[in-house]
Design a protein around this motif. Structure first.
Motif, PDB file in Angstrom:
ATOM      1  N   PRO A   1     -45.641 -28.251  16.767  1.00  0.00           N
ATOM      2  CA  PRO A   1     -45.726 -26.076  17.252  1.00  0.00           C
ATOM      3  C   PRO A   1     -47.134 -26.455  16.575  1.00  0.00           C
TER       4      PRO A   1
ATOM      5  N   VAL B   1     -39.876 -23.048  24.298  1.00  0.00           N
ATOM      6  CA  VAL B   1     -40.548 -23.066  22.663  1.00  0.00           C
ATOM      7  C   VAL B   1     -40.985 -21.090  22.469  1.00  0.00           C
TER       8      VAL B   1
ATOM      9  N   VAL C   1     -46.345 -28.083  23.084  1.00  0.00           N
ATOM     10  CA  VAL C   1     -45.603 -28.257  22.502  1.00  0.00           C
ATOM     11  C   VAL C   1     -44.049 -28.832  23.035  1.00  0.00           C
TER      12      VAL C   1
END
Length: 199
Positions: free
Chosen positions: A65, A103, A59
């Motif tokens: 995603p 993230v 990611v």
């Protein structure tokens, strides 16, 4: 975010340094409150061989995603290994220049649902094994009469595929069909047990 009933966390840099966790994450991980500022791998070393680190790295490096459903995780919670199941997402976070800097991790603990489903599947498997071991024909249908299950004895006895729509009509002697259908229809409507004889 702090009071959300589901886990939310933010990790920054390729090393996935924990920048933020809400109380739900603290409760589920069972690592105490002193985890902000440490790396994900430091806090959760037990996930090293479970593919999670690679998902996070992908990611971060691809900006794509990642979503998982009913994913099993073996977590060391309060010094005890515990298997849990989660639906979770790893979502890239971008700085003002459009570069990924971290993230965000959101999750839902679905352990109870997954375990319940596993128990139902195991129970159904035991039922099928029992039904297949009986000399009688055993079958189940839905309320519309669609065959959901038939024991192996069904096909051995009739020579017909139990899941064909017209199997029931082919199997029953034409002179007995009306009585059987009537008894079955009344049973469906009332919920009462029915008994009938047929050729």
């Amino acid at each position: 975010v702090e009071s959300a009933p589901f886990p939310i966390a933010v990790y920054t840099g390729l090393e996935m340094r924990i920048q933020f966790v809400n109380q739900s994450v603290i409760d589920i991980w069972g690592k105490g409150k002193d985890i902000v500022g440490r790396t994900y791998a430091e806090v959760l070393p037990e996930l090293a061989n479970q593919g999670i680190y690679q998902q996070l790295e992908n990611v971060f490096t691809t900006a794509i995603p990642f979503h998982a459903h009913n994913q099993r995780m073996d977590l060391m919670v309060d010094n005890k290994m515990k298997s849990q199941y989660f639906n979770y997402s790893f979502t890239p976070l971008f700085d003002i220049n459009g570069k990924v800097y971290g993230v965000m991790n959101t999750a839902a603990d679905v352990t109870d649902l997954v375990v319940s489903k596993q128990k139902v599947e195991e129970s159904e498997k035991e039922f099928r094994q029992l039904a297949d071991s009986l000399p009688e024909l055993v079958w189940t249908t839905d309320s519309a009469g669609n065959q959901l299950f038939a024991s192996r004895r069904w096909k051995e006895f009739t020579g017909l595929d139990p899941y064909d729509a017209d199997t029931f009509d082919k199997m029953i002697h034409p002179d007995d069909r009306e009585n059987v259908l009537y008894a079955w229809t009344v049973s469906l409507a009332s919920g009462d047990i029915y008994k009938t004889q047929l050729r």
